[in-house]
Design a protein around this motif. Structure first.
Motif, PDB file in Angstrom:
ATOM      1  N   ASP A   1     140.025  21.234  28.493  1.00  0.00           N
ATOM      2  CA  ASP A   1     141.356  21.717  28.875  1.00  0.00           C
ATOM      3  C   ASP A   1     141.445  23.224  28.607  1.00  0.00           C
ATOM      4  N   PRO A   2     142.452  23.887  29.184  1.00  0.00           N
ATOM      5  CA  PRO A   2     142.545  25.358  29.072  1.00  0.00           C
ATOM      6  C   PRO A   2     142.633  25.894  27.642  1.00  0.00           C
ATOM      7  N   ILE A   3     143.158  25.108  26.711  1.00  0.00           N
ATOM      8  CA  ILE A   3     143.288  25.595  25.334  1.00  0.00           C
ATOM      9  C   ILE A   3     142.251  24.963  24.407  1.00  0.00           C
ATOM     10  N   ALA A   4     141.171  24.437  24.994  1.00  0.00           N
ATOM     11  CA  ALA A   4     140.140  23.757  24.221  1.00  0.00           C
ATOM     12  C   ALA A   4     139.476  24.704  23.229  1.00  0.00           C
ATOM     13  N   ARG A   5     139.077  24.123  22.110  1.00  0.00           N
ATOM     14  CA  ARG A   5     138.374  24.886  21.072  1.00  0.00           C
ATOM     15  C   ARG A   5     136.943  24.384  20.950  1.00  0.00           C
ATOM     16  N   VAL A   6     136.016  25.321  20.793  1.00  0.00           N
ATOM     17  CA  VAL A   6     134.613  24.964  20.618  1.00  0.00           C
ATOM     18  C   VAL A   6     134.432  24.360  19.233  1.00  0.00           C
ATOM     19  N   ALA A   7     133.809  23.172  19.187  1.00  0.00           N
ATOM     20  CA  ALA A   7     133.526  22.517  17.913  1.00  0.00           C
ATOM     21  C   ALA A   7     132.129  22.885  17.410  1.00  0.00           C
ATOM     22  N   GLY A   8     131.257  23.271  18.323  1.00  0.00           N
ATOM     23  CA  GLY A   8     129.878  23.609  17.981  1.00  0.00           C
ATOM     24  C   GLY A   8     129.034  23.551  19.240  1.00  0.00           C
ATOM     25  N   GLY A   9     127.756  23.289  19.081  1.00  0.00           N
ATOM     26  CA  GLY A   9     126.853  23.166  20.215  1.00  0.00           C
ATOM     27  C   GLY A   9     126.252  21.783  20.259  1.00  0.00           C
ATOM     28  N   HIS A  10     125.750  21.396  21.431  1.00  0.00           N
ATOM     29  CA  HIS A  10     125.155  20.074  21.587  1.00  0.00           C
ATOM     30  C   HIS A  10     124.142  20.132  22.723  1.00  0.00           C
ATOM     31  N   CYS A  11     123.085  19.359  22.625  1.00  0.00           N
ATOM     32  CA  CYS A  11     122.126  19.190  23.717  1.00  0.00           C
ATOM     33  C   CYS A  11     122.386  17.840  24.356  1.00  0.00           C
ATOM     34  N   VAL A  12     122.518  17.833  25.662  1.00  0.00           N
ATOM     35  CA  VAL A  12     122.717  16.581  26.397  1.00  0.00           C
ATOM     36  C   VAL A  12     121.732  16.528  27.556  1.00  0.00           C
ATOM     37  N   CYS A  13     121.277  15.336  27.842  1.00  0.00           N
ATOM     38  CA  CYS A  13     120.423  15.118  28.996  1.00  0.00           C
ATOM     39  C   CYS A  13     121.323  14.811  30.190  1.00  0.00           C
ATOM     40  N   LEU A  14     121.104  15.497  31.283  1.00  0.00           N
ATOM     41  CA  LEU A  14     121.772  15.157  32.538  1.00  0.00           C
ATOM     42  C   LEU A  14     120.721  14.539  33.440  1.00  0.00           C
ATOM     43  N   ASP A  15     121.034  13.349  33.982  1.00  0.00           N
ATOM     44  CA  ASP A  15     120.053  12.669  34.812  1.00  0.00           C
ATOM     45  C   ASP A  15     120.591  12.283  36.190  1.00  0.00           C
ATOM     46  N   TRP A  16     121.789  12.748  36.512  1.00  0.00           N
ATOM     47  CA  TRP A  16     122.363  12.384  37.803  1.00  0.00           C
ATOM     48  C   TRP A  16     123.344  13.452  38.263  1.00  0.00           C
ATOM     49  N   TYR A  17     123.296  13.777  39.543  1.00  0.00           N
ATOM     50  CA  TYR A  17     124.256  14.682  40.167  1.00  0.00           C
ATOM     51  C   TYR A  17     124.846  13.972  41.372  1.00  0.00           C
ATOM     52  N   ASP A  18     126.156  13.798  41.376  1.00  0.00           N
ATOM     53  CA  ASP A  18     126.866  13.171  42.490  1.00  0.00           C
ATOM     54  C   ASP A  18     127.640  14.261  43.223  1.00  0.00           C
ATOM     55  N   ALA A  19     127.062  14.757  44.313  1.00  0.00           N
ATOM     56  CA  ALA A  19     127.673  15.854  45.059  1.00  0.00           C
ATOM     57  C   ALA A  19     128.999  15.445  45.684  1.00  0.00           C
ATOM     58  N   LYS A  20     129.123  14.201  46.121  1.00  0.00           N
ATOM     59  CA  LYS A  20     130.374  13.746  46.749  1.00  0.00           C
ATOM     60  C   LYS A  20     131.530  13.738  45.755  1.00  0.00           C
ATOM     61  N   ARG A  21     131.269  13.298  44.542  1.00  0.00           N
ATOM     62  CA  ARG A  21     132.316  13.249  43.509  1.00  0.00           C
ATOM     63  C   ARG A  21     132.422  14.546  42.727  1.00  0.00           C
ATOM     64  N   GLY A  22     131.410  15.396  42.837  1.00  0.00           N
ATOM     65  CA  GLY A  22     131.417  16.654  42.095  1.00  0.00           C
ATOM     66  C   GLY A  22     131.245  16.457  40.605  1.00  0.00           C
ATOM     67  N   THR A  23     130.293  15.571  40.227  1.00  0.00           N
ATOM     68  CA  THR A  23     130.052  15.297  38.806  1.00  0.00           C
ATOM     69  C   THR A  23     128.566  15.307  38.491  1.00  0.00           C
ATOM     70  N   VAL A  24     128.271  15.586  37.234  1.00  0.00           N
ATOM     71  CA  VAL A  24     126.949  15.352  36.670  1.00  0.00           C
ATOM     72  C   VAL A  24     127.123  14.259  35.621  1.00  0.00           C
ATOM     73  N   ASP A  25     126.085  13.472  35.413  1.00  0.00           N
ATOM     74  CA  ASP A  25     126.159  12.332  34.505  1.00  0.00           C
ATOM     75  C   ASP A  25     124.968  12.343  33.570  1.00  0.00           C
ATOM     76  N   GLY A  26     125.143  11.689  32.431  1.00  0.00           N
ATOM     77  CA  GLY A  26     124.017  11.548  31.524  1.00  0.00           C
ATOM     78  C   GLY A  26     124.358  10.692  30.324  1.00  0.00           C
ATOM     79  N   PRO A  27     123.329  10.358  29.548  1.00  0.00           N
ATOM     80  CA  PRO A  27     123.542   9.623  28.302  1.00  0.00           C
ATOM     81  C   PRO A  27     123.767  10.605  27.156  1.00  0.00           C
ATOM     82  N   ASN A  28     124.685  10.286  26.277  1.00  0.00           N
ATOM     83  CA  ASN A  28     124.818  11.089  25.066  1.00  0.00           C
ATOM     84  C   ASN A  28     123.834  10.546  24.044  1.00  0.00           C
TER      85      ASN A  28
END
Length: 159
Positions: A93-120
């Motif tokens: 959200d526009p007033i979001a605060r950074v909690a830290g950093g994280h590495c995530v794997c992205l394994d899917w891109y859905d161009a029609k929905r405009g999303t990337v997906d992955g397992p945490n």
């Protein structure tokens, strides 16, 4: 472990181990470097030689996801991202605060929905979708623009 992506199924082909050190204790040694080292060892154990490709912008990462497969992304992690919504979406959200950093794997891109997906990496009990999440591309673009990066292995069969 198995997941789905643009090329069908993705398999983890080995188990790489790396010594855990508290991030920041050694110059240039943090979670992305640990993940890279353990991934390298896993692929080498399985008989693959490899190289790496890095990207820092969304169009390049999305192109890779659509045509080649998964990537590990080091990004800012915002407080609201600890709890995905009922559909598994992470949003900033526009007033979001950074909690830290994280590495995530992205394994899917859905161009029609405009999303990337992955397992945490926090397991199947995290979130409503058995540990998986969706992230709107505009939010992913923002995360990369905030000094995020994507790294992926390029494998070549050795034997």
């Amino acid at each position: 472990s198995e997941g789905t992506g643009s090329m069908g199924r993705v398999f983890v082909v080995g188990v790489g181990m790396t010594k855990f050190e508290k991030p920041g204790r050694r110059e240039g040694w943090d979670y992305p470097q640990m993940a890279k080292e353990s991934g390298t060892k896993a692929l080498q154990d399985a008989g693959y030689a490899m190289g790496y490709a890095f990207a820092w912008d969304a169009p390049t990462v999305l192109d890779w996801l659509a045509g080649h497969g998964p990537g590990v992304n080091g990004v800012n992690w915002y407080e609201a991202m600890f709890s995905p919504d009922a559909q598994g979406y992470l949003r900033i959200d526009p007033i979001a605060r950074v909690a830290g950093g994280h590495c995530v794997c992205l394994d899917w891109y859905d161009a029609k929905r405009g999303t990337v997906d992955g397992p945490n990496s926090w397991g199947a009990s995290w979130g409503p979708k058995k540990g998986r999440f969706k992230l709107p591309v505009e939010h992913f673009s923002r995360l990369l623009a905030e000094d995020g990066e994507c790294c992926t292995a390029i494998e070549v069969r050795r034997i």
